[in-house]
Design a protein around this motif. Structure first.
Motif, mmCIF file in Angstrom:
data_model
loop_
_atom_site.group_PDB
_atom_site.id
_atom_site.type_symbol
_atom_site.label_atom_id
_atom_site.label_comp_id
_atom_site.label_asym_id
_atom_site.label_seq_id
_atom_site.Cartn_x
_atom_site.Cartn_y
_atom_site.Cartn_z
ATOM 1 N N ALA A 1 8.824 51.670 60.601
ATOM 2 C CA ALA A 1 9.569 50.416 60.528
ATOM 3 C C ALA A 1 10.914 50.482 61.248
ATOM 4 N N MET A 2 11.339 49.329 61.737
ATOM 5 C CA MET A 2 12.688 49.103 62.260
ATOM 6 C C MET A 2 13.144 47.792 61.616
ATOM 7 N N VAL A 3 13.908 47.898 60.545
ATOM 8 C CA VAL A 3 14.183 46.735 59.698
ATOM 9 C C VAL A 3 15.680 46.540 59.513
ATOM 10 N N GLY A 4 16.132 45.323 59.767
ATOM 11 C CA GLY A 4 17.500 44.932 59.466
ATOM 12 C C GLY A 4 17.514 44.003 58.279
ATOM 13 N N VAL A 5 18.522 44.158 57.432
ATOM 14 C CA VAL A 5 18.670 43.301 56.252
ATOM 15 C C VAL A 5 20.087 42.748 56.255
ATOM 16 N N ALA B 1 20.790 48.630 58.615
ATOM 17 C CA ALA B 1 19.727 48.890 59.592
ATOM 18 C C ALA B 1 18.955 50.135 59.180
ATOM 19 N N PHE B 2 17.689 49.952 58.862
ATOM 20 C CA PHE B 2 16.816 51.057 58.473
ATOM 21 C C PHE B 2 15.838 51.313 59.614
ATOM 22 N N ALA B 3 15.856 52.531 60.137
ATOM 23 C CA ALA B 3 15.092 52.807 61.357
ATOM 24 C C ALA B 3 14.291 54.099 61.250
ATOM 25 N N PRO C 1 13.882 47.882 70.562
ATOM 26 C CA PRO C 1 13.558 48.915 69.571
ATOM 27 C C PRO C 1 12.442 48.527 68.606
ATOM 28 N N GLY C 2 12.186 47.214 68.428
ATOM 29 C CA GLY C 2 11.145 46.791 67.499
ATOM 30 C C GLY C 2 11.670 46.181 66.221
ATOM 31 N N TRP C 3 12.875 45.647 66.239
ATOM 32 C CA TRP C 3 13.513 45.152 65.028
ATOM 33 C C TRP C 3 12.807 43.944 64.413
ATOM 34 N N ALA C 4 12.680 43.984 63.094
ATOM 35 C CA ALA C 4 12.354 42.823 62.272
ATOM 36 C C ALA C 4 13.500 42.674 61.285
ATOM 37 N N ALA C 5 13.847 41.441 60.924
ATOM 38 C CA ALA C 5 15.002 41.235 60.052
ATOM 39 C C ALA C 5 14.642 40.300 58.910
#
Length: 279
Positions: free
Chosen positions: A186-190, A206-208, A160-164
């Motif tokens: 953005a595809m961002v995990g925190v 998870a912000f997608a 999916p393109g995740w960055a964390a």
């Protein structure tokens, strides 16, 4: 004319009904073309709808196609577990007891089931390593935090393109009120650690916006790659649990285990709707 096909809506990653992440599953989906699958996925109005078909290889128990409202994707975590639950409930019997092999766009994915808990083997990541400074700065800005709050960061992309990014505490994660209008793709995990003695070890969000999902309730693919990152760098033990969806009123719970170098992502899956769909 459309034909009636078995259908299920499965709640995934929660022990409490209606507090996980739902997926719609169309079983016996042979004969449906791409356009029909996409139209059904858009109609269900869920993040993913899946279609179960006969496998094309003798190594798999079934073939799965996964559609968002925008189109087909090769792999996703909660649709994988939810579809396996629907398949088992529909009378599916794996070739090897206790182990299910799913064929999908990402290849063959191994699952195991133990009573109500289903787990999938985390697929390999396609992109790893530290996030570049400019992109990290954009993420920090969108999250509305200070750069020093990020104690570690990594690309954790398994499709999916995740960055964390990792923050120090779960409280910091839960306090986030991000604005991704400045980073719409953005595809961002925190992720942040819960205090000792809490019910779970970590909290994740998870912000997608890149997938038209402001915040995902519970995310299998992100937890899979974050687990590979955290356990691979010694930042997490080889068994831990994650809470997700708290800010959305959900009660997501992900069980992470590492055995013989393989990361397994597990959770409950319960079919809350069963019937037929005309397709």
């Amino acid at each position: 004319m459309p034909s009636p096909r078995p259908f299920a809506q499965v709640d995934v990653f929660s022990r409490e009904p209606y507090r996980g992440n739902p997926v719609a599953v169309v079983l016996e989906a042979e004969g449906l073309d791409d356009e029909q699958m996409l139209r059904i996925a858009q109609w269900t109005n869920l993040s993913e709808t899946t279609f179960l078909l006969s496998p094309t290889t003798a190594d798999a128990d079934y073939r799965l196609r996964i559609f968002t409202q925008a189109g087909e994707i090769p792999f996703a975590g909660h649709p994988t577990l939810g579809s396996a639950r629907a398949w088992l409930d529909h009378g599916g019997e794996p070739r090897n007891a206790g182990t299910i092999v799913q064929e999908c766009g990402a290849g063959l994915v191994e699952l195991r089931h133990d009573d109500s808990l289903l787990s999938f083997a985390a697929p390999p990541t396609t992109r790893t390593g530290p996030i570049e400074d400019d992109h990290l700065a954009s993420i920090v800005s969108a999250l509305g935090i200070e750069a020093h709050q990020v104690i570690d960061h990594h690309w954790v992309d398994n499709g999916p393109g995740w960055a964390a990014v990792r923050l120090s505490t779960s409280a910091e994660v839960l306090a986030l009120d991000p604005d991704f209008s400045r980073l719409p793709g953005a595809m961002v995990g925190v992720v942040g650690a819960h205090p000792s003695g809490a019910a779970h070890d970590f909290e994740i969000r998870a912000f997608a916006p890149g997938a038209n999902v402001a915040e995902d309730p519970v995310t299998g693919s992100l937890n899979a790659s974050v687990a590979q990152w955290l356990t691979g760098t010694g930042q997490a033990p080889h068994r831990y649990t994650v809470a997700q969806g708290t800010r959305l009123g959900r009660a997501g719970e992900i069980v992470v285990t590492v055995e013989d170098g393989r990361v397994w992502i597990g959770g409950e899956a319960l079919a809350l709707v069963r019937g037929t769909v005309l397709a």
